[in-house]
Design a protein around this motif. Sequence first.
Motif, PDB file in Angstrom:
ATOM      1  N   PRO A  40       0.837  -1.196   0.000  1.00 22.64           N
ATOM      2  CA  PRO A  40       0.000   0.000   0.000  1.00 22.64           C
ATOM      3  C   PRO A  40       0.874   1.250   0.000  1.00 22.64           C
ATOM      4  O   PRO A  40       1.950   1.258   0.589  1.00 22.64           O
ATOM      5  CB  PRO A  40      -0.812  -0.118   1.289  1.00 22.64           C
ATOM      6  N   GLN A  41       0.406   2.281  -0.686  1.00 21.40           N
ATOM      7  CA  GLN A  41       1.141   3.540  -0.769  1.00 21.40           C
ATOM      8  C   GLN A  41       0.253   4.652  -0.230  1.00 21.40           C
ATOM      9  O   GLN A  41      -0.944   4.643  -0.425  1.00 21.40           O
ATOM     10  CB  GLN A  41       1.506   3.849  -2.226  1.00 21.40           C
ATOM     11  N   SER A  42       0.867   5.632   0.404  1.00 24.29           N
ATOM     12  CA  SER A  42       0.109   6.787   0.853  1.00 24.29           C
ATOM     13  C   SER A  42       0.392   7.946  -0.083  1.00 24.29           C
ATOM     14  O   SER A  42       1.396   7.973  -0.768  1.00 24.29           O
ATOM     15  CB  SER A  42       0.484   7.159   2.291  1.00 24.29           C
ATOM     16  N   THR A  52      -6.971   3.556   5.157  1.00 28.88           N
ATOM     17  CA  THR A  52      -6.909   3.009   3.808  1.00 28.88           C
ATOM     18  C   THR A  52      -5.963   3.852   2.968  1.00 28.88           C
ATOM     19  O   THR A  52      -6.036   5.072   2.962  1.00 28.88           O
ATOM     20  CB  THR A  52      -8.296   2.996   3.154  1.00 28.88           C
ATOM     21  N   ALA A  53      -5.060   3.203   2.285  1.00 24.75           N
ATOM     22  CA  ALA A  53      -4.126   3.895   1.407  1.00 24.75           C
ATOM     23  C   ALA A  53      -4.851   4.230   0.104  1.00 24.75           C
ATOM     24  O   ALA A  53      -5.754   3.510  -0.304  1.00 24.75           O
ATOM     25  CB  ALA A  53      -2.918   3.009   1.142  1.00 24.75           C
ATOM     26  N   THR A  56      -2.465   0.786  -4.155  1.00 28.58           N
ATOM     27  CA  THR A  56      -1.524  -0.296  -3.886  1.00 28.58           C
ATOM     28  C   THR A  56      -0.629  -0.446  -5.108  1.00 28.58           C
ATOM     29  O   THR A  56      -1.085  -0.287  -6.235  1.00 28.58           O
ATOM     30  CB  THR A  56      -2.280  -1.623  -3.653  1.00 28.58           C
TER      31      THR A  56
END
Length: 154
Positions: A40-42, A52-53, A56
């Motif tokens: 997951p990426q922010s 929740t990112a 992904t």
Amino acid sequence: MRFVKIAMLTVILSPLASHATLGGAPGAGTPTQTMLRATPQSAAGATTVTTTAPYTTRESRDTNGVLIREYVLPSNTVFAVTWEGPIRPDMTALLGSYFPNFVTAGESRARGTGPLNEGNGDFRIESAGRLGHFFGMAYLPRLMPANVRPGDLK
């Protein structure tokens, strides 16, 4: 007619691979591609922490050694793909229904004039490289999460 010939030749000569299709569901990792990781990426510069990112990242490597990154929304839709490797990936499989946009972008400029950087509000593509090292990205601006810029997708 020329487009049909080019498209048919591309389909016939392209290796059979299962990648994500831009705007579709992510690839499932088949014998022709190896899943490297899914993380997951922010969003860049986000000041609040959420559970929740916004997307992904899934990485895979095809049989030709091309690294393909899929950027997937929580709704399981690929909003961007990037690639880097010794050859270009199978663009027909990678871009799916957006492949004609890629062909149009390539035909709209003179050959051999440098990197391809074309698109509109619905589809963008950036592709460059030289013999033995090709790289690029394609993305759908309308699906790009808030606070995520194309430069973040490397």
